[in-house]
Design a protein around this motif. Structure first.
Motif, PDB file in Angstrom:
ATOM      1  N   ARG A  12       0.835  -1.207   0.000  1.00 42.20           N
ATOM      2  CA  ARG A  12       0.000   0.000   0.000  1.00 42.20           C
ATOM      3  C   ARG A  12       0.868   1.255   0.000  1.00 42.20           C
ATOM      4  O   ARG A  12       0.559   2.242  -0.678  1.00 42.20           O
TER       5      ARG A  12
ATOM      6  N   ARG B 205       2.231   1.771  -3.546  1.00 37.80           N
ATOM      7  CA  ARG B 205       1.183   2.310  -4.442  1.00 37.80           C
ATOM      8  C   ARG B 205       0.940   3.791  -4.144  1.00 37.80           C
ATOM      9  O   ARG B 205       0.840   4.619  -5.056  1.00 37.80           O
ATOM     10  N   ALA B 206       0.839   4.110  -2.856  1.00 42.07           N
ATOM     11  CA  ALA B 206       0.598   5.507  -2.466  1.00 42.07           C
ATOM     12  C   ALA B 206       1.771   6.387  -2.863  1.00 42.07           C
ATOM     13  O   ALA B 206       1.578   7.535  -3.303  1.00 42.07           O
TER      14      ALA B 206
ATOM     15  N   ARG C 134       3.830   5.872  -5.409  1.00 40.84           N
ATOM     16  CA  ARG C 134       3.753   6.052  -6.874  1.00 40.84           C
ATOM     17  C   ARG C 134       2.804   7.188  -7.210  1.00 40.84           C
ATOM     18  O   ARG C 134       3.123   8.059  -8.018  1.00 40.84           O
ATOM     19  N   ASP C 135       1.631   7.168  -6.602  1.00 40.79           N
ATOM     20  CA  ASP C 135       0.629   8.202  -6.888  1.00 40.79           C
ATOM     21  C   ASP C 135       1.098   9.580  -6.415  1.00 40.79           C
ATOM     22  O   ASP C 135       0.981  10.567  -7.150  1.00 40.79           O
ATOM     23  N   THR C 136       1.608   9.644  -5.201  1.00 44.17           N
ATOM     24  CA  THR C 136       2.047  10.927  -4.644  1.00 44.17           C
ATOM     25  C   THR C 136       3.210  11.489  -5.447  1.00 44.17           C
ATOM     26  O   THR C 136       3.224  12.671  -5.808  1.00 44.17           O
TER      27      THR C 136
ATOM     28  N   ALA D 175       4.020  10.772  -8.498  1.00 47.56           N
ATOM     29  CA  ALA D 175       3.582  11.117  -9.853  1.00 47.56           C
ATOM     30  C   ALA D 175       2.987  12.527  -9.877  1.00 47.56           C
ATOM     31  O   ALA D 175       3.179  13.274 -10.833  1.00 47.56           O
ATOM     32  N   GLU D 176       2.309  12.896  -8.811  1.00 42.11           N
ATOM     33  CA  GLU D 176       1.695  14.225  -8.729  1.00 42.11           C
ATOM     34  C   GLU D 176       2.667  15.301  -8.256  1.00 42.11           C
ATOM     35  O   GLU D 176       2.649  16.421  -8.752  1.00 42.11           O
TER      36      GLU D 176
ATOM     37  N   ARG E  33      -2.316   8.370   2.306  1.00 47.86           N
ATOM     38  CA  ARG E  33      -2.941   7.662   1.177  1.00 47.86           C
ATOM     39  C   ARG E  33      -2.891   6.149   1.351  1.00 47.86           C
ATOM     40  O   ARG E  33      -3.766   5.437   0.872  1.00 47.86           O
TER      41      ARG E  33
END
Length: 185
Positions: A11, A14-15, A17-19, A21-22, A35
């Protein structure tokens, strides 16, 4: 690793990667933990430093890049393998804003987690480049580390352009074509 710890780690990745990426690799680690639905302490138990988290994210990408190069090598076309490997490396380095600078800063420091995973990538690249040189498709004076420095430089330059002008074309492909033309024998 216990099942719940493994789930927390997945988790967190994944969080992250998202954070990242932004927000880029300097994104908030508190946001990553939020997240992932875990506390900051859980994040730091799994990843004691930011570079540990970046390394974990890049490790699987670098392993895929090396596996892809090996599959291309088995195909017997050294130039196609060189070109695909450098495109993959450039894609890996451009994954998150700021990651190219992190790689550049630690790529030769095996005492850091990120430096260790960079060494794995360099080893795969060196083997591939030696094969391409032996086949006569790459310049005899091409140095593996120099080529990687240039490719990471392209990723860094594209990153800087995106930082200044987020909607602009980072011009990665034209810069890579110049490097590939200069590398070819």
């Amino acid at each position: 690793m216990r099942a719940d710890a493994r789930r927390n780690r997945e988790r967190l990745l994944r969080a992250a990667r998202d954070t990242f990426a932004e927000q880029g690799v300097d994104g908030s680690l508190e946001e990553v933990a939020r997240r992932a639905g875990v506390g900051v302490g859980t994040l730091y138990r799994h990843f004691p430093a930011r570079d540990d988290l970046i390394e974990a994210l890049l490790h699987e990408r670098f392993e895929r890049t090396i596996a892809h190069a090996e599959s291309l090598r088995e195909g017997g076309d050294p130039w196609a393998a060189v070109e695909a490997y450098l495109r993959d490396v450039l894609s890996d380095a451009a994954t998150f804003r700021g990651v190219a600078a992190s790689i550049k800063a630690t790529m030769h420091d095996a005492s850091t987690p990120l430096g260790t995973v960079c060494a794995l990538s360099r080893q795969g690249w060196s083997t591939l480049l030696e094969w391409a040189r032996a086949e006569g498709v790459v310049r005899a004076d091409a140095d593996a580390d120099d080529v990687l420095r240039v490719v990471y430089g392209i990723a860094w330059a594209a990153d800087q352009r995106r930082a200044r002008r987020p909607d602009s074309d980072p011009r990665i492909e034209p810069m890579l074509r110049i490097v590939l033309q200069g590398l070819r024998s």
